[in-house]
Design a protein around this motif. Structure first.
Motif, short mmCIF file in Angstrom:
data_model
loop_
_atom_site.label_atom_id
_atom_site.label_comp_id
_atom_site.label_asym_id
_atom_site.label_seq_id
_atom_site.Cartn_x
_atom_site.Cartn_y
_atom_site.Cartn_z
N VAL A 175 0.85 -1.19 0.00
CA VAL A 175 0.00 0.00 0.00
C VAL A 175 0.88 1.24 0.00
O VAL A 175 1.74 1.39 0.88
CB VAL A 175 -0.93 0.00 1.23
CG1 VAL A 175 -1.74 1.29 1.28
CG2 VAL A 175 -1.85 -1.22 1.19
N PRO A 176 0.70 2.15 -0.95
CA PRO A 176 1.54 3.36 -1.00
C PRO A 176 1.33 4.24 0.24
O PRO A 176 0.26 4.28 0.83
CB PRO A 176 1.06 4.07 -2.27
CG PRO A 176 0.38 3.01 -3.08
CD PRO A 176 -0.21 2.06 -2.09
N GLU A 177 2.37 4.97 0.59
CA GLU A 177 2.34 5.83 1.77
C GLU A 177 1.36 6.99 1.63
O GLU A 177 0.87 7.52 2.62
CB GLU A 177 3.74 6.40 2.04
CG GLU A 177 4.71 5.41 2.66
CD GLU A 177 4.40 5.14 4.13
OE1 GLU A 177 3.90 6.07 4.81
OE2 GLU A 177 4.64 4.02 4.59
N ASP A 178 1.07 7.40 0.39
CA ASP A 178 0.24 8.60 0.23
C ASP A 178 -1.26 8.32 0.30
O ASP A 178 -2.08 9.22 0.12
CB ASP A 178 0.57 9.29 -1.10
CG ASP A 178 0.26 8.38 -2.30
OD1 ASP A 178 -0.05 7.20 -2.11
OD2 ASP A 178 0.36 8.90 -3.44
N ARG A 179 -1.64 7.07 0.55
CA ARG A 179 -3.06 6.76 0.66
C ARG A 179 -3.60 7.23 2.01
O ARG A 179 -2.92 7.16 3.02
CB ARG A 179 -3.30 5.25 0.51
CG ARG A 179 -2.93 4.69 -0.86
CD ARG A 179 -3.81 5.29 -1.98
NE ARG A 179 -3.63 4.59 -3.24
CZ ARG A 179 -2.87 5.00 -4.22
NH1 ARG A 179 -2.19 6.13 -4.09
NH2 ARG A 179 -2.76 4.31 -5.33
N TYR A 180 -4.80 7.69 2.01
CA TYR A 180 -5.54 8.07 3.21
C TYR A 180 -4.83 9.13 4.05
O TYR A 180 -4.49 8.92 5.21
CB TYR A 180 -5.81 6.84 4.09
CG TYR A 180 -6.49 5.72 3.34
CD1 TYR A 180 -7.78 5.86 2.87
CD2 TYR A 180 -5.81 4.52 3.07
CE1 TYR A 180 -8.40 4.83 2.16
CE2 TYR A 180 -6.42 3.49 2.37
CZ TYR A 180 -7.72 3.65 1.92
OH TYR A 180 -8.33 2.63 1.22
N PRO A 181 -4.59 10.31 3.48
CA PRO A 181 -4.00 11.40 4.29
C PRO A 181 -4.96 11.80 5.40
O PRO A 181 -6.19 11.79 5.23
CB PRO A 181 -3.82 12.53 3.27
CG PRO A 181 -4.82 12.23 2.20
CD PRO A 181 -4.91 10.74 2.11
N ARG A 182 -4.42 12.16 6.56
CA ARG A 182 -5.26 12.51 7.71
C ARG A 182 -5.27 14.02 7.90
O ARG A 182 -4.25 14.70 7.74
CB ARG A 182 -4.74 11.86 8.99
CG ARG A 182 -4.58 10.35 8.91
CD ARG A 182 -5.77 9.64 8.28
NE ARG A 182 -7.04 10.02 8.85
CZ ARG A 182 -8.18 10.01 8.18
NH1 ARG A 182 -8.20 9.68 6.90
NH2 ARG A 182 -9.31 10.37 8.76
#
Length: 962
Positions: free
Chosen positions: A758-765
């Motif tokens: 899963v890429p790090e940029d998924r689901y920014p908080r």
């Protein structure tokens, strides 16, 4: 006796058909397979259960049962519910039940729940109570390892039976809690229920005695009314005590006598009146509408006096009814799969809702406001069965389902929770339900079911066709003008009666013969191989690495006699689906399930699996896709075939997609009409932030999806077996399971795709505070929810500290918001964490409340959050949390479901499986400082999502203040 119902006090459960019980029938043909003397034999009482009566009149039941290990379940049953209240006591039966947790002669108001928690007993799961129309039942589940703890459990029950104190200050505080419980139940369903009750329970006391009571009385009743109710009805000759659990029956009986023999029996005889619903000629109709309703239902209820279940003949009729309901519900499922049908769902069965009444129920959930058409389907199918009977293959499948059910119950009886047995004894005492024991019931199933004929089953249709004592209940969603959503007027009562008359007069075709069911897999898979075996000896688990790259973890257990549980995961999920295809991904699993599997469409698959125990379900989640399922030993090969087919032969039928699309659109439209639905949707939007993957579906999303895209995404997510780890826990032989793994799982074709991450940029908080206030609904109900979130330091120790911190927060909120301030009925905190794509924690706090008290209770909630982060909690809280964690771990080790979850969690998060056994060390090392440090890190009010729901009528007040 084995039952399918869970008795509750809300009529809504009947309307939703959430509990179906099956009871003896009248008017069926005399069975020819057994002579009358056999059928007239009385059903015995299970001899292992000790029953008796103390000299003061209290009845008791004691039975030794090994599961859960080192645990005893207690029930105190008072033969008094809301039906025996005087006019000035309406609501006090329920109120008295609440007061049992607010002080007794031995345990002070602030001590009881905390004391029980200190013994490892959890408020809710282990200690609770309920009040119905006809009885009040107190529940307690206690560990048996310590004699003092065991004695305390019995002592608490003794105090509830005889020594409530009713301190005036405690009563006044609890008034608010009960008002909030009442407030939380308000809404469209409750309003429609209140419309139906005068018709359903016409001319009976039940119509005037809903257990929640009259809020004016709840708010103002003087102490003497509580004492009067308690003294009159809480007497040993009006009670039963039940103890079931992991102790010898002699010891249980001795404890019962020790704690309850001394309770004094009043000199005045008990005058317990019993009430009934009068019989009424003809058919009555009750129609209720509401603009906040989320769906429309139409039901046919027939009320009658309950019949005894004393003899084998009675039991046989119970089985006849079960077979009829099973066949009819299968027919309704088939009809509902057609997207052009006027029903989304339907079902029929029987329930014991009141002490003195049984009710046959047929209910249809309406599709696209086709109310009369849906009612016609319900009436027509009953009439079809009445005229033309049932197919032999339908009856055979129903027989197989029932025989499988009783066989599973028999094999796993020793691992049946003691609470289930205790509740069965509650029903025996309150309703006369037979308790012959599973061996006797199993023998009856084998003896009786094969001889039940189609003619006998068909005769049951008369129970749903008779005109007297019949009530048609319509509960419909409408717009603000009172019209249906499609603009049509709501049908009148005489229109429903006309449908019944018309159906009776028309020609109805018999059920069509069925096509033979094809095989799930047309040919045997080619098979594969196990490349490597790795032993995880600390947890008795073997890891298999297969030739196609899949990993399989096998843990044989003897925790249940015949249970195999299964789960699987693969990294990816919605995170690896392009944002414009997320709606298709969210619908893919449902479409696949409704389409069938292999060479079988959904209907054929259902027929193929009838009487078999194996099932598999697929999911596509936030950062993974997965599977779950279960089976018994005899069907473990079938489980493997279902898993194999889910990978290599999913189906995607246009008709299934039409049905799913239509149902999804209707659900979205209905949710938009409901205050709670709009509230939940807005919360999803705040939680999602800028992420389309987390955002709720819209009607526009659904309309843009096509079946080809759904199929493409589903196959992509389940294309690569090398990305999957599968887990099997339960009663299997290792060698046999390995052979099945090679034949089916290793045969799943390997993929050329690279292993996914899963890429790090998924689901920014989001940062800061994301808050909103909504105005919806006509009831004086507010809803407050906060989600505190932020970066997380992922480790096993940190996870334990975080969980412990949320447990303490939960206790503090309950003590302050509910108990001290009387501001909520149900308040609590729950926490969860994400490790992928970046570690993040969430703590959610939520409760319903009086709109007038929102500023006060909101601020007090934030104060409690801040206090926990700045002040170390009292040592007592740590000890209570530790006690509960010890008990949960002790019980978890004896459950296949626990092992399945911890094995999967450990592998999913890259943790050594041996670390599972380190949990007791974490529990014992827990400190005040660790909890406070966790609160300081993760309870940050400056980074939170907050959503407040206020009733619509308050918006003008808010606008004027601006």
């Amino acid at each position: 006796m084995r039952r399918l119902d869970t008795r509750r006090v809300s009529l809504l459960l009947l309307l939703l058909l959430s509990s179906i019980a099956l009871l003896p029938a009248r008017g069926v043909p005399e069975p020819a397979a057994h002579d009358r003397s056999y059928l007239e034999r009385e059903i015995p009482f299970r001899e292992e259960i000790r029953r008796g009566r103390l000299q003061n009149g209290m009845e008791y039941f004691a039975v030794s049962h090994p599961h859960p290990e080192d645990t005893v379940v207690l029930r105190l049953v008072v033969d008094a519910g809301s039906i025996v209240e005087t006019d000035s006591q309406r609501g006090l039966a329920h109120f008295v039940e609440h007061m049992a947790f607010n002080g007794t002669e031995e345990y002070g108001e602030d001590e009881l729940v905390a004391y029980l928690e200190g013994l490892g007993i959890r408020f809710g799961p282990d200690v609770n109570a309920y009040t119905s129309f006809d009885e009040t039942v107190y529940k307690l589940e206690i560990p048996t390892g310590d004699a003092e703890t065991l004695a305390t459990g019995f002592s608490v029950m003794e105090q509830w039976a005889s020594a409530l104190t009713f301190e005036p200050e405690a009563i006044d505080r609890e008034r608010g809690v009960i008002v909030e419980e009442w407030r939380g139940g308000r809404g469209a369903s409750q309003r429609m229920q209140e419309t139906h009750i005068p018709t359903l329970f016409a001319d009976s006391r039940y119509a005037q005695r809903l257990p929640i009571g009259d809020m004016e009385i709840v708010r103002n009743a003087p102490r003497n009314e509580f004492v009067s109710f308690y003294d009159r009805w809480y007497r040993p000759d009006n009670m039963a005590f039940i103890a079931a659990g992991d102790l010898p029956v002699d010891e249980l009986e001795e404890l019962i006598g020790e704690h309850f023999s001394s309770l004094p029996r009043p000199e005045q005889d008990l005058n317990r009146l019993y009430f009934s619903v009068p019989e009424r000629e003809g058919t009555r109709v009750s129609i209720a509408t509401d603009s906040e309703a989320t769906r429309s239902t139409v039901s046919v209820y027939t009320l009658r006096r309950p019949l005894a279940t004393d003899t084998i003949g009675d039991y046989r009729q119970l089985l006849v009814r079960s077979l009829f309901s099973s066949i009819m519900n299968e027919r309704f499922r088939e009809i509902a799969r057609d997207s052009s049908a006027p029903i989304r769902d339907a079902g029929m069965g029987y329930t014991r809702f009141l002490r003195d009444a049984e009710i046959s129920v047929g209910t249809a959930v309406v599709r696209e406001d086709k109310i009369l058409e849906a009612f016609r389907v319900l009436a027509r199918e009953i009439e079809r069965a009445r005229r033309h009977g049932v197919l032999e293959e339908e009856l055979d499948r129903a027989r197989r389902r029932m025989l499988e059910s009783v066989e599973s119950a028999r094999v796993n009886f020793e691992s049946r929770p003691a609470a289930s047995l205790a509740d069965e004894l509650v029903r025996h005492w309150t309703q006369g339900e037979a308790v012959p024991g599973i061996e006797f019931e199993y023998d009856l199933y084998q003896e009786l079911i094969p001889g039940i004929t189609a003619e006998e089953v068909v005769a049951i249709a008369e129970d749903f066709s008779q005109e007297d004592n019949r009530v048609i209940l319509g509960s419909f969603e409408v717009d603000e003008s009172g019209a249906l959503r499609n603009g049509e007027p709501v049908p009148e009562a005489d229109e429903f009666l006309s449908v019944l008359s018309d159906v009776r007069s028309r020609e109805i075709a018999p059920p069509l013969p069925e096509d033979p069911t094809a095989a799930l897999l047309p040919k045997e898979p080619a098979g594969g191989s196990i490349r490597e075996r790795i032993e995880h000896e600390a947890v008795d688990t073997r890891e298999l690495q297969l030739s196609n790259g899949m990993r399989v973890f096998l843990k044989p257990t003897d925790l249940r006699e015949d249970e195999i549980l299964f789960s699987a995961f693969s990294p990816g999920g919605l995170a690896l689906v392009s944002e414009d295809h997320v709606p298709a991904a969210k619908l893919a699993e449902t479409v696949a399930r409704e389409s069938g599997l292999g060479d079988l469409d959904a209907s054929a698959l259902g027929r193929f699996l009838s009487g078999r125990s194996a099932s598999v379900r697929t999911t596509i989640g936030r950062v993974s896709e997965g599977m779950s399922g279960n089976t018994r030993q005899k069907d473990q090969e079938l489980l493997m075939q279902l898993i194999y087919a889910s990978f290599v032969a999913p189906r995607f039928e246009e008709e299934a997609w039409d049905t799913v699309r239509q149902q999804t659109l209707e659900q979205l439209q209905s949710s938009a009409a409901s205050p709670q639905g709009r509230y939940s949707r807005r919360l999803q939007e705040l939680f999602a932030g800028e992420s389309d993957r987390l955002a709720p579906l819209t009607e526009e999303d659904v309309e843009q999806v096509d079946l080809a895209r759904i199929e493409e995404i589903y196959i992509d997510r389940f294309d690569d077996p090398a990305d999957f780890a599968l887990f099997f826990v339960g009663s299997f032989e290792m060698e046999e399971m390995e052979e099945l793994v090679e034949r089916y799982l290793a045969a799943i074709p390997a993929s050329d795709t690279a292993r996914e991450t899963v890429p790090e940029d998924r689901y920014p908080r989001p940062e800061g505070i994301a808050a909103d206030t909504m105005y919806a609904g006509s009831e004086p109900v507010a809803q407050l929810l906060m989600v505190l979130h932020g970066p997380y330091q992922w480790s096993q120790e940190e996870n334990h500290r975080f969980n412990s911190m949320t447990s303490v927060l939960n206790m503090r909120l309950r003590e302050e918001i509910r108990e001290a301030l009387g501001g909520a009925y149900s308040v609590g905190a729950g926490g969860w964490r994400w490790r992928v794509p970046h570690p993040w924690s969430y703590v959610q706090i939520g409760f319903g409340l009086d709109p007038e008290r929102v500023p006060e209770l909101r601020e007090r909630t934030l104060d409690i959050v801040r206090e926990l982060a700045t002040e170390a909690p009292a040592q007592d809280y740590v000890e209570r949390v530790q006690a509960q964690q010890r008990d949960e771990y002790r019980q978890g080790l004896k459950e296949n479901g626990y092992w399945l979850s911890v094995l999967e969690f450990s592998i999913q998060h890259g943790r050594d499986l041996a670390s599972i056994l380190e949990y007791p060390e974490l529990v014992e090392s827990l400190t005040l400082e660790a909890i406070q440090e966790s609160a300081r890190r993760y309870l940050n009010p400056d980074r939170r999502i907050e959503l407040l729901l206020l009733p619509e009528y308050t918006q003008n007040d808010e606008d004027s203040r601006r």
